[in-house]
Structure formats: structure tokens, C-alpha cells
Design an enzyme around this catalytic site. Structure first.
Site, PDB file in Angstrom:
ATOM      1  N   HIS A  77      76.323  34.602 128.513  1.00 45.41           N
ATOM      2  CA  HIS A  77      77.044  36.076 129.177  1.00 45.41           C
ATOM      3  C   HIS A  77      77.886  35.804 130.435  1.00 45.41           C
ATOM      4  O   HIS A  77      78.431  36.796 130.828  1.00 45.41           O
ATOM      5  CB  HIS A  77      75.605  36.728 129.926  1.00 45.41           C
ATOM      6  N   GLY A 124      74.767  32.674 124.048  1.00 44.25           N
ATOM      7  CA  GLY A 124      74.563  34.197 124.388  1.00 44.25           C
ATOM      8  C   GLY A 124      72.768  34.252 124.103  1.00 44.25           C
ATOM      9  O   GLY A 124      72.479  35.053 124.669  1.00 44.25           O
ATOM     10  N   LEU A 126      69.874  32.507 125.136  1.00 42.85           N
ATOM     11  CA  LEU A 126      69.769  31.322 125.937  1.00 42.85           C
ATOM     12  C   LEU A 126      68.922  30.225 125.489  1.00 42.85           C
ATOM     13  O   LEU A 126      67.953  30.409 124.693  1.00 42.85           O
ATOM     14  CB  LEU A 126      69.237  32.272 127.311  1.00 42.85           C
ATOM     15  N   ASP A 156      69.629  29.519 135.378  1.00 41.13           N
ATOM     16  CA  ASP A 156      68.188  29.096 135.636  1.00 41.13           C
ATOM     17  C   ASP A 156      67.335  30.148 134.858  1.00 41.13           C
ATOM     18  O   ASP A 156      66.139  29.427 134.718  1.00 41.13           O
ATOM     19  CB  ASP A 156      67.986  29.733 137.216  1.00 41.13           C
ATOM     20  N   SER A 344      57.582  12.753 104.376  1.00 37.45           N
ATOM     21  CA  SER A 344      57.078  13.858 103.546  1.00 37.45           C
ATOM     22  C   SER A 344      58.345  14.474 102.993  1.00 37.45           C
ATOM     23  O   SER A 344      58.397  14.969 101.873  1.00 37.45           O
ATOM     24  CB  SER A 344      56.310  14.980 104.528  1.00 37.45           C
ATOM     25  N   GLU A 365      61.514  21.377 116.443  1.00 36.40           N
ATOM     26  CA  GLU A 365      62.572  21.801 115.430  1.00 36.40           C
ATOM     27  C   GLU A 365      63.580  22.524 115.996  1.00 36.40           C
ATOM     28  O   GLU A 365      64.706  22.856 115.611  1.00 36.40           O
ATOM     29  CB  GLU A 365      61.821  22.756 114.312  1.00 36.40           C
ATOM     30  N   PHE A 390      58.434  25.096 108.985  1.00 32.61           N
ATOM     31  CA  PHE A 390      58.614  24.880 110.274  1.00 32.61           C
ATOM     32  C   PHE A 390      60.236  25.203 110.730  1.00 32.61           C
ATOM     33  O   PHE A 390      60.472  24.998 111.800  1.00 32.61           O
ATOM     34  CB  PHE A 390      58.192  23.188 110.482  1.00 32.61           C
ATOM     35  N   ARG A 472      56.975  20.120  96.787  1.00 35.13           N
ATOM     36  CA  ARG A 472      56.180  18.946  97.049  1.00 35.13           C
ATOM     37  C   ARG A 472      55.719  18.248  95.902  1.00 35.13           C
ATOM     38  O   ARG A 472      55.779  16.869  95.698  1.00 35.13           O
ATOM     39  CB  ARG A 472      54.864  19.393  97.785  1.00 35.13           C
TER      40      ARG A 472
END
Lengths: 617, 617
Positions: A77, A124, A126, A156, A344, A365, A390, A472
Site C-alpha cells: 500500500h 498488497g 500483507l 509493522d 507421500s 504451506e 493443504f 493416492r
């Protein structure tokens, strides 16, 4: 916080004038258009004046110079300040800044995007710039092995995002001495004080505990800033400059006052402020030049020797992902990342073969995806893997990667109820909807190992965010080695004119079994493998509508909203012909069970397809 | 780490036997079904034996007793241990554990879900249990003001998730003395060592820096554990028990060995292990009783006095959200949360009126949503607001809230290109697709203030995850105060038989203006306001197909995939009639501009609707 005074008075004056110009320009451009974040720009103007004059090694005439440092505004920003910097270095004109900022068609958008050649990634949302910076720094230290530095300006407020701590943790884990976060601690967020306000000591302890080196400075003391940046560049690990600043600094009417976040100054206020800052300046600053280096020659792009599979053999597509990725590893620009589940997702096959180009991101992730975005900034071709479910943890990062037009490949394994006993928390059942809705994305869902490997090989040079969904369990190989699976295509797996059974991934197998059963009843079912979910093969679907009299059954191991069924329907929306689509999808909340039990219970198993087809045909 | 020995030898023996039972049962049930995570259960068995015997105040016969402590397995994969606990306290039988774990139709799923009355929320996506625990603890300390305690068992791997640090930060910010995280530091993740392995000192410093009180213990020293839990309960702020443990503890063949994550022991190994642990036990443990208290009488559910709006006046729906939420605040069970943008989402209207029931979560959207999930565990009706785009940051949490069948209301403001100059990072353009694909979700997108307020009032008692999309700009009020807007309904805003213009939110206004224009050309356009995107009003659409000869234009301020267009098409999929849908959506990557410019450029403005309708009619 008192720094040794190493700068000459003359240089201090010069930096002060530049900072005043950055402030004045931040005010001028935002007031002109009537929106933007001047006060968040004012707090960081001194930091940027010192950075671009004395530390940022950047060849502004050649943003593609691989020796350039990287500058990321994680606090996107503060774009008025960034664009004021671009003016100060001569990259854009005062006129462009004043006439186009935040306007229709402008490259100077409200928040930075790579529409500008000096911007690596869109920011943008954050807490994302720093994790992306970690990816760029990984490339610099481990792959390019060049001394460029990554400077990330953070707000911050955004340190409240967990992703900032994922980033610092990984920066420390990988010992990224080429990364510096500059936190503009101006103590105000959008609607009031931040959690920690000016408690620099707590910031310092957090940064230290996460393994990075904190440098606390008065963010308006030019000499102190200069010294901190110098130390940051020479540090042996990641650094965080914690700069105590004042929001709105330099404009007494708004300085350190709440209620001024994201508000342009009124024209009369702006005029007074610019006047007090010494008026409009046209200082042109030349910072340190990065030198140059020749990156390694572009890798030969010969087709990789993909793994081969025996037709009919049972192979999991996640295995084919790992094996194809290992094959692609012959290209030195291919890198892989995983979120602590590589055994996996089968990314471990790449990791074993090319440990130097594999980055373990552990269970983080957001940082996993952000690191990939950073790696592609440096020209690498990152492949990211974790469970399909995930990747939802990083959805905002994937969304922003789309806006950045970042070229990254994602692989989500363990998709759908097919995973069996682990239960719904581990089932990707919304991933097709979510990934399809990413700007410029590609979504692939192969049914067998041969098509999977071929698609992985195409992802490597695909533009934008591409997503591969793998399964899987083990299912028979359907196709011959060497068959082509163009993105945007499909396969007619079985001819038939009474009804078309349309699946992707595991449901192709259910459709094939259903077609056998229907054939015994005298119903002639066509089976289509829509391995490319986005873009979709419209023509194949239109042919099916024409040939079957509009009788389609779409079957997907996904919730009913926004997935394969929606893709088919969207593609047929403007067709004048009458079409009846029976849409089989996972309509309830699944539990544990075997893959077959769960598919049957969800109404996407073989029997459900038979019943649906029978009812249509 | 040596604790004062406060326990009698006899009690130590009893606890040791219980721990052995928990271990044996974790092995037995996972070996029986052939999957699951016994080793991750073994490391935490001593912790749980002490917790349930001496610290967890829980009335197992009445899981709805509001005085109960809360126990959350953030490391949900340790479900064998959790279910072994349920057996030990007599909540389930040994037979249920052995015969149904991870089986089809069982409530003992691979990862815990609230299908079990003693489970508050589904876990299994790591890093979520602790943030939800923060929400429960907020309810306890600030709203219920009762002394129940929240105990959350975390894995060490999941501390790599930023959400864990969002949670600890907020726990400290709110001084949650009723919250204890127990971190099972067994130093192994799925595919190898964790980042920090047994570096307890770094864990301790991180926890301290984030404002929580660390208690480092040997996680197999029953007396030390007991002392730590005692201190945790008496602490004046949030506590984190950092327990150094051994993965696979108690089974020498797998103890502290890599390669045993998520693997059931083979039958012969399991037999040896159970034997060594002293065989199958049927110890029944009775821990401390919580007592009881009467929660305040259920709030009167009189319809709130909703804000009223003058027809034709220009009001932003985000304003109506804030005003309706404030009106709902008359109900003492309504609480609100925001991610540091309450002046934009207008949640500040509630915050001003009911500061005691408003929780500022700062810029930490994962914790924002998780806190809401925790608050609804205690029976509150949480309303969460942030920008639509930033809810994507919490998508995994929203996905899991759906699986938990949590009743939470989400409001995403600043949706679509309509937001104007801020640019694409701030535009929610994928939220309808993402939210529709959440299990059991409701998705609402009102076009005016009256319908918005009425829908907010219905969200308060809505089951599951409900999502409201609001608009930044001001648009005319279309409806009369008091009109009804049932969820699942729609409004026929304008009659017409040549073509149907279908919008939601801001595009309803574009459809109305287009219909005016079309009327001047002699085309009679019907306008439908699909304020309820999920569930959708199928009948209204079918009527439109019938009356217009299947000529529909759907217009949405969203990417083309999975949103309103997909919802309409999914709902008409099985219709035999011929339907032609022209689907207008945001197909490119937007930039900055005014709302009208951006809608026009995206092809969803008035003119685009007119052209599309003209082509169909």
C-alpha cells in the site's frame, strides 16, 4: 540506537533532500488522484532514501540485469513511495507519476504489480512480500550463488501475519545472509495502534528467537539507517532492520495521528505539506551499480526422457508425478519444493536425485508457495507439492501468484474421497473450484501414469499458475507411452453414441467400468477423459452433445460446486442445443472408509454412473 | 527439567499403567485396521495419562456440561491416542475402538471430527487446533467468565505453521490464562527430523518472545508433567508446555526411529509391543469433575429491529452489514471479530456499540476465522469480517470449519473490480467459487442495503459456514423495508419475457440499467436478483427459462470460474429444455480505475449486458 556518524554532513543533506522529495511526491501523486496511502509512505521515506542512494545495487536501465539486488515492498500500500523512488532513480517521469497513478490503464496501480519491470511480484495482501523474498534469496544463495541482496520493506501491522514468521524461520533455517527485512514500525495500522506499537524490544526478541539478526534503528536517523543497512549487507545470516518510525513523518498535520491511514491529503493540506518539505524537487539519484554477470546459458530444452509405464499396470499418478519430475530434473532450471510430505507426494524422487535443487519447507504451506514464486522471479521452474487439501492453506498466496503472473507448478496429491480412511480433513474436495478461479491458471487432473508424466513435462514451460491433481491409489495405466496429452485437450477413451460419461482422474476408471456394465445392457456409452480441466476441450464436449443427443454424465471426486461439472457446464453455456447433464459429485460430508466404499457412498462410484447413464439413455 | 516429586509412588504406578494402556490401545486399533499414526500417539501417551487423570476437569457423561474443560488434539493424526483416552474414561468401549476405528460409517475417523460429542472441532490440518483453542479461551475468559481451561495437544512439526504463532501472539495479547498448549516435541515429522528437533531452548525463547509462559518438561516424566500442568492451570497468562518426548516411546522396535510416521505396526510387532507394555488393560480412569454451572438463559430470539433505508437512497451494502450487525448485538450471544479493517468492513459499528463482544484480531486472518470457530464451540454466534480477498488467507480454516460443521458467519467486503483504484490484490474475484465449495456453506450476495440487513439477520441462526459478500460503493436501495429475503430465494426485480438478466450484488444495478436501455429498443428484459448464491432459487431460474425461451444473461463481478454463472448452470444442468446462457464475468487481469471504468473494461458493465441481451433476444 545512536549510530556512529560515518556519513559526511554533505551526504546527510543530500539524503535529507531526497527523502523530502520522496515525501513530497508521495503526497502529490495521491492527492492528485484522491486516494492512496501517503502517511504509510512518509514513515518509510528516510529508509528508502538511504537504501536507494547507498545500498541497493540496481541497474535501473536494465531491470533484467541478473546482478541486480531485489527490492520488494511487502507493504504494497506504500506504492506512492515506491513510485516516488522510481521517479527519483529516473525509471519513470514526474508526469507519469502525477498523471497516471491509480488511473485506468496505468501501470502505476494502487498496489505494485509486475506490470512494472522493476517490480518482481504483486504485493498488497500483507505478509507476502517477505516470504517471496525468502524464495529469491534461496535462489541467490543456493542456485545462482551470486552476491545480490534481497531487501524487503515490511509494515509493522503485517508482522501479525503468521506468514512473516514462517519466512523468518525459513530464512534462518537456510542461513540466508542475502536477505534483509526492513520493518517500518510506525505503530499505526489501518484503524488504530498496532498490537506492539513501538515495543521494539519485543520485536527484537521475536526476530532473535526466530534465528534472524535484528538491527534496531531510529528510522528517521539517516546515518543510523546507513550503518544498519551496511551491517545487514555484511551479515552472515538473515537480518531484520527494525526501524522506529513516525507515520506521516514530515507533515505535522498528520504526523503520528490516528485516522490518517489510506487517506490522500486534501489539496490545501497537500500544498502546505509540499511547501514545508521544500517544494517539488527533481533530484535524480544514482545508487551503486551491481556490475553484471552472465547467467549460465539457457538450459537445453530437449524433451526429457519421461518414465514409461506398462499399459494395464497399476500405478498411482502421484508416483508418476515424482518420476516425471525426477526426469525433468535433467534441466538445471527445474527445482522442487515440498511441505514435509515428500514421501507421500513422491517429490522425494526428485529430492533424492537432485538434493541441491530441492527445498524442504516443512509444514508451512504459505512459505512453500511463496518460495516458489520467489524462485521463478530468478528464472527457475519451481514445482511445489503437498496434499491437495493443504494447498488451501496457501490460497491467498496462489491468488497473488496469479496476479503476479508467476510461473509456478503446483501438485496436490491425495485428492478426493479416494484417499480412504484418513477422513475429510485430508481430502482435497474443493481444490478444483479454488484453483480454477485463480487468474490465468491451468488445472490438470490425469487419470493414469502416462498422461500424468506427459502433463508434468508440459507444466515446466507453462505460463502462470498450473495445478496438477494427483491420486493416492493405484489405477491401471490406460494409455500408450508416447501418446500426446496437450493441455486444453481431452481423450476419447471409448466410443459410444447413447450417452457420454465424462470424468477426470480417478472417475475415468469408474466411467470405464460403468461403460462395460452398460454395454452388457445394450447401452453404448462414450467415455471422455477430461485431463485438462482448465483450459477445457470444448470441441470434444460439443461433439459429445451432438452425437449423444445431449446426454452427458459428469462424475467428479470433488464437491459439486465449481469443479469439473461446473467447468463442463460453463463451456457448454452458450450452446443452443438441448443438453441434459447428470452431475455426480461428493454431496455430503464424507468420513473414513476404503476408497471404493467412500466413492460408492458419495454417489460417484461405478454403480452410480451406471444408474445415471441408464436414466438418461 | 527435574520436577519436584509431589506424586506418591502409588499414583505414579497408576499413571504409568494408564499410559501403558493408552499406548497398547493406540497400537491395537491402528494395527487392526492397518493404518493410522501409532508412533505419534506413543510419544504423547504419558502427557495424556497425567492430563486426564489429574487435570482435565471433564464430565464424560455430559460433554455438554458448560463447566467442562476443553481438550483439542491439534495434532489430529494422533487420533489413536485420543480414542484410547475416550476408552479409558469410559466414553467408548474397547469393542468400538477395535472394530470401527477408521472404518466406513464409524465416528472414530482417521482424524477427529465433531461426529464424536467430546470433540469440539475437526483437526487434521495441522496448526489449526491451537488457534481454535484461542477462540474457546476468549469465550471462557471474556464472555462466559468461567474457570474452565483449554488444553491443546500440538505436534512439534506444526509449530512451523505461522498460524501457531498467530495463536500464541493473540493468546498473549488477550492474556488468556485459561489456555495451555502442550507441544509434543518428539523431533520427527512425517519424512524425517523436524526443523528444531530437540532444541527445546529455541522453542522456549520463541514462546517467551511471543508473550506466553513456557514450561519445559521431560514428556515421559509423570511427576514433572503433573507439576507443569498444575502450574499451567494456575498461571496468570497463556502457557506452553514444551514436552521433550520420544516418538514411538514404549516400543523399542520403533522408538526414536525415522520411517515410522503414519504407519501401523505389523501384527507380530504389535503383539510383541502390547505384550511388553503389559498386555491389554481395561483401566477406567476418573479424572477431576468440573462441577457445573448454569449458563445464562438462552437469549430471547425476538427479531432484531433492523436498520431501515429509504428506497432510492445510495447506501453501501458494507454499511448495511455494520448497521444490521449492530442491531443484532441486542442478542447477547452475538459477537464480532475483524482483521484490523473494521472501519472498511463497517464492523466498527458493532465494536462501538458492544466493545465487550468485539475481538480485534489484527492482520491475522487465519486466527480471525479460527477464533470464530472457537467462539461458536461455546455457543456464541460469531460474525467475522475482512476484505473478501483476504478471507482467502484463511481458506484452509474455512474448509475445516465446514468439516467441523461450525456455525460461523463471514463477511467479505470490497468484492470484485467494483472496488476501483486499489487494484487486483484487494479485489475478491474468486471468493464465490471458493466459498461455494465449502461443505455445507451458504453464500449470499445482496444488491442493496435492505436485502443485506435482512440476510445478516438470518445468518445469525444459520447452520454451518455462511458467507456474505458486500460491496464497497454506494448503490440505490431497491427494496422496501420489511420485504422478505429468504435464504435460497431470489427477487424478480423486473418482469420481462424476451430475455432474463441475472445478477447479484453490484451487477443487479447494471442489469436494471441495461433493462431500461433494452426497453427503449423494444426488448422486454426480466431482471433477477440472485442474492442467495448458495442455495440457489432453481424455480426462479426454471421459470425464466420457460418464459424467455431459454435466453439468459448472467453477469457477475467475479472471475468466470465457479461463481454465479457456474451456480446458475449447475442448477439448470439436468433441465431438458434448451437454454442459452451468455455469461459475463471478469475474464482478464484487472488493474486500477474507477468502478465504472473497471466494470466496463471487464465486460460486466451496463453496455456489455445490453449487447449480450440484444444478441440473445
Amino acid at each position: 540506537m545512536e549510530a556512529e556518524r560515518t556519513l559526511q554532513d554533505e551526504e546527510i543533506t543530500r539524503l535529507g533532500d531526497l527523502a523530502a522529495q520522496l515525501r513530497a511526491d508521495s503526497i502529490r501523486c495521491s492527492t492528485r488522484v484522491g486516494s492512496g496511502h501517503p502517511t504509510s509512505s512518509l514513515s518509510a521515506a528516510d529508509l528508502l532514501a538511504v537504501l536507494i542512494s547507498r545500498h541497493l545495487r540496481y541497474d535501473w536501465r536494465n531491470p533484467r540485469n541478473p546482478a541486480n539486488d531485489h527490492l520488494i515492498f511487502s507493504k504494497g500500500h506504500a506504492s506512492p513511495l515506491l513510485y516516488a523512488v522510481f521517479k527519483a532513480v529516473g525509471a519513470i517521469s514526474d508526469q507519469e507519476l502525477m498523471d497516471t497513478y491509480r488511473r485506468s490503464g496505468s501501470r502505476l496501480q494502487g498496489h505494485p504489480t509486475p506490470a512494472l519491470p522493476w517490480v518482481d511480484v504483486a504485493t498488497g495482501s500483507l505478509g507476502q512480500g517477505l516470504p517471496v523474498g525468502v524464495g529469491i534469496a534461496l535462489a541467490g544463495q543456493y542456485l545462482d550463488q551470486r552476491p545480490f541482496h534481497v531487501w524487503v520493506l515490511c509494515g509493522d501491522s503485517e508482522t501479525a501475519e503468521g506468514s512473516i514468521w514462517e519466512a523468518l524461520d525459513k530464512a534462518a533455517h537456510y542461513g540466508l545472509r542475502n536477505l534483509t527485512a526492513i520493518v517500518d514500525v510506525n505503530r499505526f495500522g489501518q484503524r488504530g495502534p498496532t498490537e506492539l506499537e513501538w515495543d521494539l524490544d519485543t520485536y527484537r526478541r521475536r526476530v532473535e528467537a526466530f534465528g534472524c539478526h535484528p538491527l534496531v534503528v531510529d528510522g528517521h536517523d539517516l546515518a543510523a539507517i546507513d550503518e544498519a543497512f551496511g551491517r545487514a549487507r555484511e551479515a552472515t545470516g538473515p537480518t531484520v532492520v527494525l526501524a522506529r518510525t513516525v507515520k506521516g513523518k514530515g507533515v505535522p498535520e498528520v504526523e503520528n495521528k490516528p485516522g490518517w491511514h489510506g487517506k490522500a491529503l486534501k489539496e490545501d493540506m497537500a500544498e502546505r505539506a509540499v511547501q514545508a518539505l521544500g517544494g517539488v524537487r527533481q533530484i535524480r539519484v544514482t545508487g551503486p551499480h551491481p556490475g553484471s554477470f552472465s547467467p549460465p546459458a539457457a538450459p537445453a530444452k530437449e524433451p526429457p526422457a519421461l518414465p514409461r509405464y506398462e499399459k494395464g499396470a497399476k500405478v498411482a499418478t502421484r508416483n508418476a508425478y515424482g518420476e516425471a519430475l525426477r526426469a525433468l530434473g535433467a534441466r538445471p532450471d527445474v527445482v522442487a519444493l515440498d511441505g514435509e510430505v515428500s514421501d507421500s507426494t513422491r517429490a522425494d524422487k526428485f529430492a533424492e536425485a537432485y538434493p541441491d535443487r530441492f527445498f524442504e519447507m516443512f509444514i508451512a504451506e504459505q512459505q512453500l508457495v511463496a518460495a516458489a514464486v520467489g524462485l521463478q522471479v530468478r528464472g527457475y521452474r519451481p514445482f511445489v507439492a503437498t496434499f491437495a487439501a493443504f494447498l488451501s492453506r496457501a490460497y491467498d498466496f496462489i491468488r497473488m501468484a496469479g496476479i503476479s503472473q508467476a510461473d509456478i507448478a503446483l501438485s496436490g496429491s491425495h485428492a478426493g474421497v479416494e484417499i480412504g480412511p484418513d477422513g475429510p480433513s485430508q481430502m482435497g474436495l474443493e481444490d478444483l473450484a479454488a484453483m480454477r478461479a485463480v487468474q490465468g491458471s491451468t488445472v490438470l487432473y490425469p487419470s493414469d501414469a502416462v498422461s500424468c508424466a506427459t502433463l508434468v513435462a508440459q507444466m515446466v514451460d507453462r505460463k502462470g499458475v498450473s495445478y496438477l491433481r494427483t491420486t493416492r491409489g493405484k489405477y491401471p495405466v490406460l494409455y500408450d507411452n508416447g501418446e500426446e496429452f496437450p493441455i486444453g485437450g481431452s481423450k476419447l477413451v471409448r466410443e459410444g453414441g447413447d450417452v457420454a460419461l465424462i470424468g477426470a482422474g480417478v472417475t475415468v476408471h469408474n466411467c470405464l467400468a460403468a461403460a462395460d456394465e452398460l454395454a452388457r445392457e445394450g447401452i453404448d456409452a462414450r467415455v471422455i477423459d477430461l485431463y485438462s480441466v482448465k483450459p477445457l476441450d470444448r470441441q470434444r464436449l460439443r461433439d459429445a452433445v451432438r452425437d449423444t443427443g445431449g446426454r452427458l454424465v459428469v462424475v467428479e471426486d470433488h464437491y459439486p460446486q465449481g469443479g469439473l461439472g461446473a467447468a463442463v457446464l460453463e463451456s457448454l453455456a452458450d450452446l443452443a442445443d438441448s443438453v441434459r447433464v447428470t452431475h455426480l459429485a461428493v454431496r455430503g460430508l464424507p468420513g473414513s472408509g476404503t476408497p471404493t466404499q467412500l466413492m460408492d457412498q458419495a454417489g460417484i462410484g461405478v454403480n452410480a454412473v451406471v444408474i445415471a447413464a441408464r436414466a438418461l439413455a
